[in-house]
Design an enzyme around this catalytic site. Structure first.
Site: not given
Length: 267
Positions: A142, A146
């Site tokens: 994740y 980002k």
């Protein structure tokens, strides 16, 4: 009258953002993978859009432009979190995370830029995370998405500014949405027993951290300010946790910061 198109508008931040822009007099194209709406208003349009499906992106943008005459602001909000032990994650899951959080966002930008360039104005608002500049345990993939969005957005700002297109990066901290439930794909193979104690402790503390998060309306208000104020500001941290942790990340030596986070989240 101006028009905003928002991805991932069925719940959480996306839904709150759509409602805020609508309440303040904008035309709203609220997009989601499974369209649903109980509002019948000429300024409100709900349509299908899956950021992993290029055809649905084209169809949604075309429908919004046909109805309202153009898209003034694009809010790239769609995304989810792949969480857990990296060793437990297969290639397909990792690819799906990047397809949604990175490549899907890029597809949206690529599709929206031409009509903004031709008009000489427009705003791209990319919803990233404080996790685009710092990290937590069990969020490795994740975070990778980002951090990619952060770098992509910062670079894109340089090339689009001369064309009259402003680019914004929203960096929420913990927010009280379904991110920690519906929008999380948690993966851990309990047979990898060496991780179990750390996973149990870490996920419990991370979920408690998330439960104390700010309301999605705070992110929506920040997106509104980023989209409507004519300035060159790039980054917009949201929430006291994002602002304080990003400040500490800049201020403290790397080893000190990581030690502090390890103690707080893993004991």
């Amino acid at each position: 009258m101006k028009t905003v198109l928002i991805t991932g508008a069925s719940t959480g931040i996306g839904k709150a953002t759509a409602e805020l822009f609508f309440q303040r007099g904008w035309n709203v194209v609220a997009t989601m993978r499974t369209p649903q709406s109980d509002r019948d208003d000429p300024r409100w349009m709900v349509t299908r859009l899956d950021v992993t499906d290029a055809e649905s992106i084209t169809q949604a943008l075309t429908a919004g432009q046909s109805r309202f005459g153009g898209i003034d602001v694009l809010v790239n909000n769609a995304g989810y979190g792949l969480v857990g032990t990296f060793e437990s994650m297969d290639e397909a899951r990792v690819q799906r995370q990047f397809e949604t959080n990175v490549f899907g966002l890029m597809r949206m930008c690529r599709a929206a830029i031409p009509q903004m360039r031709e008009r000489g104005s427009g705003v791209l608002v990319n919803v990233a995370s404080m996790g685009g500049r710092l990290t937590f345990p069990f969020y490795s993939v994740y975070h990778a998405t980002k951090w990619a969005v952060d770098g992509f957005t910062e670079s894109l700002q340089f090339e689009l500014a001369p064309l009259g297109i402003r680019v914004k990066l929203i960096e929420p901290g913990a927010i009280k949405t379904d991110f920690y439930d519906r929008s999380v794909d948690f993966v851990h193979d309990r047979a990898l027993s060496a991780y179990n104690d750390t996973v149990d402790k870490g996920t419990r503390r991370m979920n408690a951290f998330g439960a104390k998060g700010a309301a999605p309306t705070l992110v929506a208000e920040t997106i509104w300010n980023a989209a409507t104020k004519d300035n060159a500001r790039l980054r917009y941290p949201v929430g006291s946790d994002a602002k304080s942790l990003l400040f500490l990340r800049r201020l403290l030596p790397d080893a000190v910061y990581r030690g502090m986070m390890r103690k707080q989240l893993l004991g």
